[in-house]
Design a protein around this motif. Structure first.
Motif, PDB file in Angstrom:
ATOM      1  N   MET A   1      62.783 141.238  22.041  1.00 22.14           N
ATOM      2  CA  MET A   1      61.372 140.881  22.014  1.00 22.14           C
ATOM      3  C   MET A   1      60.562 142.115  21.669  1.00 22.14           C
ATOM      4  SD  MET A   1      60.855 138.167  25.145  1.00 22.14           S
ATOM      5  CE  MET A   1      61.838 139.005  26.371  1.00 22.14           C
ATOM      6  N   ARG A   2      59.467 141.885  20.981  1.00 26.67           N
ATOM      7  CA  ARG A   2      58.574 142.977  20.590  1.00 26.67           C
ATOM      8  C   ARG A   2      57.210 142.779  21.218  1.00 26.67           C
ATOM      9  NH1 ARG A   2      57.588 144.151  14.812  1.00 26.67           N
ATOM     10  NH2 ARG A   2      56.791 142.036  14.876  1.00 26.67           N
ATOM     11  N   TRP A   3      56.611 143.865  21.697  1.00 24.73           N
ATOM     12  CA  TRP A   3      55.279 143.922  22.304  1.00 24.73           C
ATOM     13  C   TRP A   3      54.342 144.461  21.242  1.00 24.73           C
ATOM     14  CZ3 TRP A   3      52.886 142.124  26.404  1.00 24.73           C
ATOM     15  CH2 TRP A   3      51.852 142.805  27.030  1.00 24.73           C
ATOM     16  N   VAL A   4      53.403 143.639  20.772  1.00 25.36           N
ATOM     17  CA  VAL A   4      52.556 143.995  19.631  1.00 25.36           C
ATOM     18  C   VAL A   4      51.089 143.917  20.047  1.00 25.36           C
ATOM     19  CG1 VAL A   4      51.934 143.399  17.254  1.00 25.36           C
ATOM     20  CG2 VAL A   4      54.282 143.020  18.062  1.00 25.36           C
ATOM     21  N   ARG A   5      50.373 145.004  19.850  1.00 22.50           N
ATOM     22  CA  ARG A   5      48.937 145.007  20.153  1.00 22.50           C
ATOM     23  C   ARG A   5      48.238 143.945  19.305  1.00 22.50           C
ATOM     24  NH1 ARG A   5      45.528 147.785  22.985  1.00 22.50           N
ATOM     25  NH2 ARG A   5      43.434 148.261  22.265  1.00 22.50           N
ATOM     26  N   ASP A   6      47.363 143.180  19.938  1.00 23.42           N
ATOM     27  CA  ASP A   6      46.681 142.061  19.275  1.00 23.42           C
ATOM     28  C   ASP A   6      45.172 142.140  19.541  1.00 23.42           C
ATOM     29  OD1 ASP A   6      46.843 139.682  17.708  1.00 23.42           O
ATOM     30  OD2 ASP A   6      46.629 138.460  19.512  1.00 23.42           O
ATOM     31  N   THR A   7      44.648 143.374  19.522  1.00 22.23           N
ATOM     32  CA  THR A   7      43.233 143.606  19.795  1.00 22.23           C
ATOM     33  C   THR A   7      42.598 144.218  18.560  1.00 22.23           C
ATOM     34  OG1 THR A   7      43.690 143.974  22.132  1.00 22.23           O
ATOM     35  CG2 THR A   7      41.615 144.834  21.304  1.00 22.23           C
ATOM     36  N   PRO A   8      41.484 143.695  18.041  1.00 23.09           N
ATOM     37  CA  PRO A   8      40.720 142.597  18.611  1.00 23.09           C
ATOM     38  C   PRO A   8      41.462 141.275  18.409  1.00 23.09           C
ATOM     39  CG  PRO A   8      39.730 143.252  16.534  1.00 23.09           C
ATOM     40  CD  PRO A   8      40.846 144.221  16.825  1.00 23.09           C
ATOM     41  N   ALA A   9      41.451 140.480  19.456  1.00 19.37           N
ATOM     42  CA  ALA A   9      42.156 139.201  19.435  1.00 19.37           C
ATOM     43  C   ALA A   9      41.243 138.111  18.896  1.00 19.37           C
ATOM     44  CB  ALA A   9      42.625 138.845  20.843  1.00 19.37           C
ATOM     45  N   HIS A  10      41.856 137.173  18.227  1.00 17.46           N
ATOM     46  CA  HIS A  10      41.152 136.011  17.697  1.00 17.46           C
ATOM     47  C   HIS A  10      41.891 134.760  18.143  1.00 17.46           C
ATOM     48  CE1 HIS A  10      39.911 139.262  15.006  1.00 17.46           C
ATOM     49  NE2 HIS A  10      38.785 138.581  14.888  1.00 17.46           N
ATOM     50  N   TRP A  11      41.136 133.702  18.396  1.00 15.05           N
ATOM     51  CA  TRP A  11      41.753 132.422  18.740  1.00 15.05           C
ATOM     52  C   TRP A  11      42.466 131.891  17.496  1.00 15.05           C
ATOM     53  CZ3 TRP A  11      42.936 130.428  23.161  1.00 15.05           C
ATOM     54  CH2 TRP A  11      43.382 129.110  23.212  1.00 15.05           C
ATOM     55  N   ASP A  12      43.697 131.436  17.687  1.00 16.36           N
ATOM     56  CA  ASP A  12      44.457 130.911  16.553  1.00 16.36           C
ATOM     57  C   ASP A  12      45.460 129.869  17.030  1.00 16.36           C
ATOM     58  OD1 ASP A  12      46.582 132.369  17.689  1.00 16.36           O
ATOM     59  OD2 ASP A  12      46.360 134.023  16.281  1.00 16.36           O
ATOM     60  N   ALA A  13      46.201 129.329  16.091  1.00 19.06           N
ATOM     61  CA  ALA A  13      47.169 128.266  16.398  1.00 19.06           C
ATOM     62  C   ALA A  13      48.259 128.755  17.351  1.00 19.06           C
ATOM     63  CB  ALA A  13      47.785 127.732  15.105  1.00 19.06           C
ATOM     64  N   ASP A  14      48.675 130.022  17.242  1.00 16.46           N
ATOM     65  CA  ASP A  14      49.707 130.537  18.153  1.00 16.46           C
ATOM     66  C   ASP A  14      49.205 130.581  19.594  1.00 16.46           C
ATOM     67  OD1 ASP A  14      51.911 130.909  16.434  1.00 16.46           O
ATOM     68  OD2 ASP A  14      51.140 132.862  15.771  1.00 16.46           O
ATOM     69  N   LYS A  15      47.971 131.026  19.797  1.00 17.12           N
ATOM     70  CA  LYS A  15      47.434 131.060  21.161  1.00 17.12           C
ATOM     71  C   LYS A  15      47.318 129.646  21.721  1.00 17.12           C
ATOM     72  CE  LYS A  15      45.143 135.509  20.888  1.00 17.12           C
ATOM     73  NZ  LYS A  15      45.511 135.870  19.501  1.00 17.12           N
ATOM     74  N   GLN A  16      46.860 128.714  20.908  1.00 14.74           N
ATOM     75  CA  GLN A  16      46.757 127.328  21.361  1.00 14.74           C
ATOM     76  C   GLN A  16      48.137 126.770  21.712  1.00 14.74           C
ATOM     77  OE1 GLN A  16      43.885 125.274  21.862  1.00 14.74           O
ATOM     78  NE2 GLN A  16      45.505 124.197  22.947  1.00 14.74           N
ATOM     79  N   ARG A  17      49.139 127.054  20.888  1.00 19.12           N
ATOM     80  CA  ARG A  17      50.500 126.563  21.140  1.00 19.12           C
ATOM     81  C   ARG A  17      51.073 127.153  22.415  1.00 19.12           C
ATOM     82  NH1 ARG A  17      54.839 129.052  20.252  1.00 19.12           N
ATOM     83  NH2 ARG A  17      53.970 130.472  18.712  1.00 19.12           N
ATOM     84  N   VAL A  18      50.883 128.463  22.602  1.00 24.35           N
ATOM     85  CA  VAL A  18      51.414 129.122  23.799  1.00 24.35           C
ATOM     86  C   VAL A  18      50.707 128.619  25.060  1.00 24.35           C
ATOM     87  CG1 VAL A  18      51.588 131.363  24.972  1.00 24.35           C
ATOM     88  CG2 VAL A  18      52.295 131.146  22.584  1.00 24.35           C
TER      89      VAL A  18
END
Length: 139
Positions: free
Chosen positions: A1-18
């Motif tokens: 698994m990889r830990w990837v910085r996601d800032t600035p974050a945006h709402w997207d399909a992956d966040k909705q799915r998770v």
């Protein structure tokens, strides 16, 4: 698994799915539209080319509220523990004292979430937070 910085974050399909069946409003996101900017610091967890989780850190006054989100298909597989460990490292690197979480009153499964946090060293306080001291040397 990889830990990837996601800032600035945006709402997207992956966040909705998770997030799965949980409404974004439950976590203070309102009703975000695709591309809306989310506050705080975010990281995503990738397994191959798939996003399997997110961690969020909101630090104020020497402590940080955290959020651990795991793809419903990967819950119970160690992704949450991976995220929590990385958030502890991020908090330690910022010299924070405690990380904490508040399980929302309307959460459909508060007992398992509270139990999971307790099993990872979080202790409830009298204002409804589950707190854990940031381990020394975690950075």
């Amino acid at each position: 698994m990889r830990w990837v910085r996601d800032t600035p974050a945006h709402w997207d399909a992956d966040k909705q799915r998770v997030l799965g069946d949980l409404p974004p409003e439950l976590f203070g996101f309102g009703s975000p539209a695709d591309g809306d900017v989310l506050g705080d610091e975010w990281w995503r967890v990738e397994d191959g080319d798939r996003v399997v989780g997110y961690g969020r850190l909101d630090d104020t006054w020497g402590d940080a509220e955290i959020l651990v989100l795991v793809d419903p298909q990967r819950r119970g597989s160690g992704v949450g523990a991976f995220i929590l460990e990385r958030l502890e490292h991020e908090a330690a690197a910022r010299h924070l004292n405690y990380i904490y979480n508040v399980v929302p009153d309307r959460h459909p499964d508060p007992e398992p979430v509270t139990g999971w946090l307790s099993a990872h060293g979080f202790v409830p306080n009298d204002v409804g937070e589950l707190r854990k001291q940031v381990p020394a040397g975690a950075a």
